[in-house]
Scaffold this active site. Structure first.
Site, mmCIF file in Angstrom:
data_model
loop_
_atom_site.group_PDB
_atom_site.id
_atom_site.type_symbol
_atom_site.label_atom_id
_atom_site.label_comp_id
_atom_site.label_asym_id
_atom_site.label_seq_id
_atom_site.Cartn_x
_atom_site.Cartn_y
_atom_site.Cartn_z
ATOM 1 C CE LYS A 79 44.614 110.824 -33.691
ATOM 2 N NZ LYS A 79 46.033 110.551 -33.480
ATOM 3 C CG ASP A 126 47.336 116.472 -36.743
ATOM 4 O OD1 ASP A 126 46.493 115.750 -36.190
ATOM 5 O OD2 ASP A 126 48.491 116.105 -37.014
HETATM 6 C C1 LIG Z 1 41.791 111.178 -38.748
HETATM 7 C C2 LIG Z 1 43.130 110.633 -38.471
HETATM 8 N N1 LIG Z 1 43.482 109.496 -39.041
HETATM 9 C C3 LIG Z 1 44.690 108.933 -38.832
HETATM 10 C C4 LIG Z 1 45.603 109.548 -38.008
HETATM 11 C C5 LIG Z 1 46.958 108.928 -37.878
HETATM 12 O O1 LIG Z 1 47.323 108.551 -36.620
HETATM 13 P P1 LIG Z 1 48.849 108.441 -36.221
HETATM 14 O O2 LIG Z 1 49.399 109.828 -36.119
HETATM 15 O O3 LIG Z 1 48.828 107.709 -34.968
HETATM 16 O O4 LIG Z 1 49.550 107.701 -37.313
HETATM 17 C C6 LIG Z 1 45.271 110.739 -37.357
HETATM 18 C C7 LIG Z 1 46.196 111.396 -36.431
HETATM 19 O O5 LIG Z 1 46.022 112.510 -36.008
HETATM 20 C C8 LIG Z 1 44.003 111.302 -37.608
HETATM 21 O O6 LIG Z 1 43.617 112.452 -37.027
#
Ligand SMILES: Cc1ncc(COP(=O)(O)O)c(C=O)c1O
Length: 407
Positions: A79, A126
């Site tokens: 992120k 989250d």
């Molecule tokens: C570890 C992880 N993978 C994938 C995602 C998915 O991203 P998005 O919400 O942009 O689809 C998130 C989002 O918080 C995440 O924390």
């Protein structure tokens, strides 16, 4: 549109590529701008692209690659790429400078730091996104406020506080926590840095998506060094869809009519992209309620309205997965085949590989495998977007066999 119904809880919609109109904001030149900026952020290094050659051999495909984002900026998840780029673009706009003409340290120059020191960034998360916002704000000498949905991991809350934010676990789900963050930003005159878009709030999330393209740029460079020109199949997990949309939008621009066959993977209790594809009316649809899943990062019920269109137009399949698929992916990556490297992959990071391992192995899923055209020539890419961001739960799955496969 074709529907594959409920094979041990796995459901899929297969669709046709719907458009040639690729998203301009995810062009190759925009991606290069983001990558160039990222190289100036302290701690930047391309994350490993792990080639699971022995697993690929065992499962009958040419290559399986896993991009390991647990190494990104020391944050154990991808992120930071979106947050650093979006905050930098936002500050550039406020300061009247071009992102191409500055680097991350520019914001730390005394005369610039003085101008931005009272800025407050607000967000909902989250876990991973909020930790990245806190980390970036602290580096810039700014304040951050972070809201988490009910039931969030205390360990993840602590990580966010340790990174310098004022952080709370609320009593509402993810989508309502986003609304709370938005209200707070308005109340205090702060900036909402949210990783999802809705009508009227698109600019910052689009910058975040541009930041995510760095993963794709690095991956293609790393594949080339391994003698491979491009992936034939990409599996992208989705919460709101910004991550998947950022990567797929870039790939659609880069490869035009020859985009890799892309599958969007979601938890069954928060499968808003799958539900939107199933509705087949071109519009995004939401899932409400508790969004109960071990894939905390994917527990989002309302699609990003901008990236939904990219996923709708350029993905081939949308797959809704029970939690055991993610748990299987975590265990496969933790227990490598032959000489393959181990990858520590958390719940939201591992679901794509979990699905790939089942698709290639289990007769019951052969129809879906064939519809995706997976065969001995396939070069598969998954992105493990997080490491063990909840180490207690990681051990429950990997050591104790929690969320056992029902195949
Ligand atoms: C570890 C992880 N993978 C994938 C995602 C998915 O991203 P998005 O919400 O942009 O689809 C998130 C989002 O918080 C995440 O924390």
């Amino acid at each position: 549109m074709e529907i594959i119904n409920d094979i041990h809880g796995i459901k899929a919609v297969i669709s046709k590529i719907k458009s040639n109109k690729t998203p301009d904001f995810l062009s190759e030149s925009e991606a290069n701008n983001a990558r160039n900026f990222h190289t100036t952020v302290k701690g930047y290094k391309a994350t490993p692209l792990v080639g699971l050659n022995d697993l690929a051999k065992e499962l009958g495909v040419s290559k399986i690659y896993v991009k390991d984002e647990s190494y990104r900026f020391g944050l154990n998840a991808f992120k930071g790429l979106g947050v650093t780029y979006a905050i930098a673009k936002l500050l550039c706009e406020k300061l009247g400078v071009e992102i191409k003409s500055i680097n991350f340290d520019y914001f730390k120059l005394p005369e610039v730091a003085e101008k931005i020191k009272d800025i407050v960034f607000v967000t909902a998360t989250d876990g991973n996104h909020g930790r990245a916002v806190a980390w970036a704000a602290t580096q810039l000498g700014c304040k951050s406020i972070v809201y988490m949905p009910k039931g969030s991991s205390l360990r993840r809350l602590q990580h966010i506080k340790d990174a310098g934010a004022e952080a709370y676990i609320t009593d509402v789900n993810y989508d309502d926590a986003v609304r709370k963050a938005n209200e707070k930003a308005e109340e205090i005159g702060g900036f909402l840095v949210q990783d999802t878009a809705w009508n009227g709030y698109e600019e910052i999330p689009n910058w975040i998506c541009q930041g995510y393209t760095t993963m794709a740029v690095e991956t293609l460079e790393q594949m080339k060094l391994d003698g491979v020109t491009r992936p034939t199949h990409v599996f992208l997990q989705a919460g709101v869809g910004s991550f998947a949309g950022g990567i797929l939008g870039y790939l659609a621009n880069k490869y035009r009519g020859k985009c890799p066959i892309t599958t969007i993977v979601e938890p069954e209790k928060a499968n808003c992209i799958y539900k939107s594809a199933l509705a087949n009316d071109n519009k995004p649809h939401s899932v409400t309620g508790n969004l109960d899943t071990i894939m905390a990062g994917l527990a989002c019920g309302e699609p990003n309205v901008v990236t939904w269109e990219i996923l709708r137009d350029f993905a081939k399949a949308y797959v809704s997965c029970p939690d055991y698929v993610a748990a299987r992916g975590m265990r496969v990556l933790a227990n490598p085949t032959g000489n393959d490297e181990k990858v520590v992959s958390g719940e939201s990071g591992a679901v794509g590989l979990g699905l790939v391992s089942l698709l290639l192995e289990r007769e019951e899923l052969k129809e879906l495998k064939d519809k995706l055209g997976l065969n001995e020539d396939s070069v598969i890419l998954c992105i493990s977007t997080e490491g063990d961001t909840d180490p207690v739960h990681y051990k429950k799955v990997v050591y104790d066999g929690k969320n056992q496969s029902i195949f």
